[in-house]
Design a protein around this motif. Structure first.
Motif, short mmCIF file in Angstrom:
data_model
loop_
_atom_site.label_atom_id
_atom_site.label_comp_id
_atom_site.label_asym_id
_atom_site.label_seq_id
_atom_site.Cartn_x
_atom_site.Cartn_y
_atom_site.Cartn_z
N PHE A 39 0.83 -1.21 0.00
CA PHE A 39 0.00 0.00 0.00
C PHE A 39 0.87 1.26 0.00
N PHE A 40 1.85 1.31 0.91
CA PHE A 40 2.68 2.51 1.00
C PHE A 40 3.64 2.63 -0.19
N LYS A 41 4.03 1.50 -0.76
CA LYS A 41 4.88 1.55 -1.95
C LYS A 41 4.12 2.17 -3.11
N PHE A 96 4.03 10.58 -1.03
CA PHE A 96 4.86 10.92 0.10
C PHE A 96 6.05 11.79 -0.35
N MET A 97 6.61 11.47 -1.48
CA MET A 97 7.75 12.23 -1.99
C MET A 97 7.33 13.66 -2.29
N ASN A 98 6.18 13.84 -2.92
CA ASN A 98 5.69 15.17 -3.24
C ASN A 98 5.37 15.96 -1.98
#
Length: 291
Positions: A277-279, A285-287
């Motif tokens: 899910f987080f991948k 997340f990066m943005n």
């Protein structure tokens, strides 16, 4: 330290004979026919051992069987039936260093909730007592109709104190518990674990992640690791929290697999679901971090 080295559940044949002798005495077969179907009989323990599995996998049942066999201390004891008691009686285990083991304790998530409810009750009573003392202060200071005879010594003392003190000081001086407990549920739950755990002991813990945020689950993880390392505690835990499953050097039994086998925490389906899910959300997340 490893106190409990191994535990042996009933083999399928012994369960079969118990079923044959059951007749109409018992209303259910619990806890029979759970672990033979998983081909799970012998359990070897490490300093930290985890039972992982979904609802109905038997991890809480397993903890209860071990706790009852070891006669573990517990705050709440649910009667699980005569057949359960007979099952426990026939189990076997190996316990080392019994002479230096300070306690064996079973702790459930209900114990944590009860602790939080107790704190809430304390806060409620402190608030109510503050209101009563505030009213007493104002009456003692401004009501001129109070009888000031020697027989009314306590009333006279309150009136004298009320004239000398501010309202807040008057209230604080009369409260047994001067402060409200202003921690969050999560912080209070961490306090619960710190008060419960002592050195050289065995703790069987059922889903300790309940009521804890992700941040506090990590705090609990570190606390358990330090208790195992520095205080010679042994932990046997049922959980599906990815944070607790990542406990350092923990031996994890996957009760969802047949046969039950030991796995790395990164191999467990529940953890893999979180990871995937987080991948998939990694770009978001990066943005977010760039902004």
């Amino acid at each position: 330290m490893i106190f409990l080295k191994s535990f042996h559940l009933l083999p399928e044949m012994e369960e079969y004979w118990m079923i044959c002798q059951k007749k109409n005495i018992f209303n259910s077969l619990y806890p029979l026919k759970i672990f033979p179907e998983k081909e799970f009989e012998d359990i070897d323990f490490e300093t930290i051992t985890i039972f992982y599995g979904g609802n109905g996998s038997g991890k809480t049942t397993l903890l209860n069987i071990i706790a009852d066999k070891l006669e573990a201390l517990r705050k709440n004891h649910n009667k699980l039936g005569e057949l359960f008691d007979r099952y426990v009686l026939q189990c076997d285990y190996e316990l080392y260093h019994k002479e230096i083991c300070n306690e064996i304790k079973f702790i459930s998530s209900d114990d944590v909730f009860d602790y939080l409810l107790d704190l809430r009750a304390i806060n409620f009573n402190v608030n109510r007592r503050k209101d009563e003392l505030s009213e007493e202060y104002l009456k003692s200071k401004y009501d001129k109709n109070i009888d000031e005879t020697l027989e009314q010594y306590e009333i006279l003392k309150r009136k004298t104190d009320a004239r000398k003190m501010t309202q807040s000081k008057y209230i604080r001086s009369r409260l047994v518990n001067n402060n409200l407990i202003q921690q969050s549920n999560g912080e209070s739950a961490i306090d619960f674990w710190q008060k419960e755990i002592q050195e050289k002991a065995i703790y069987l813990i059922d889903e300790p992640e309940n009521s804890l945020s992700a941040e506090n689950q990590l705090k609990l993880k570190h606390f358990i690791e330090e208790s195992a390392r520095f205080y010679d505690c042994q932990f046997i835990i049922s959980t599906h929290s990815p944070f607790l499953l990542s406990l350092e050097y923990a031996k994890i039994y996957d009760l969802d697999s047949v046969p039950v086998k030991s796995r790395k925490w990164t191999e467990l389906p529940n953890v893999r679901t979180y990871y995937q899910f987080f991948k998939e959300k990694e770009e978001e997340f990066m943005n977010s971090s760039e902004n």
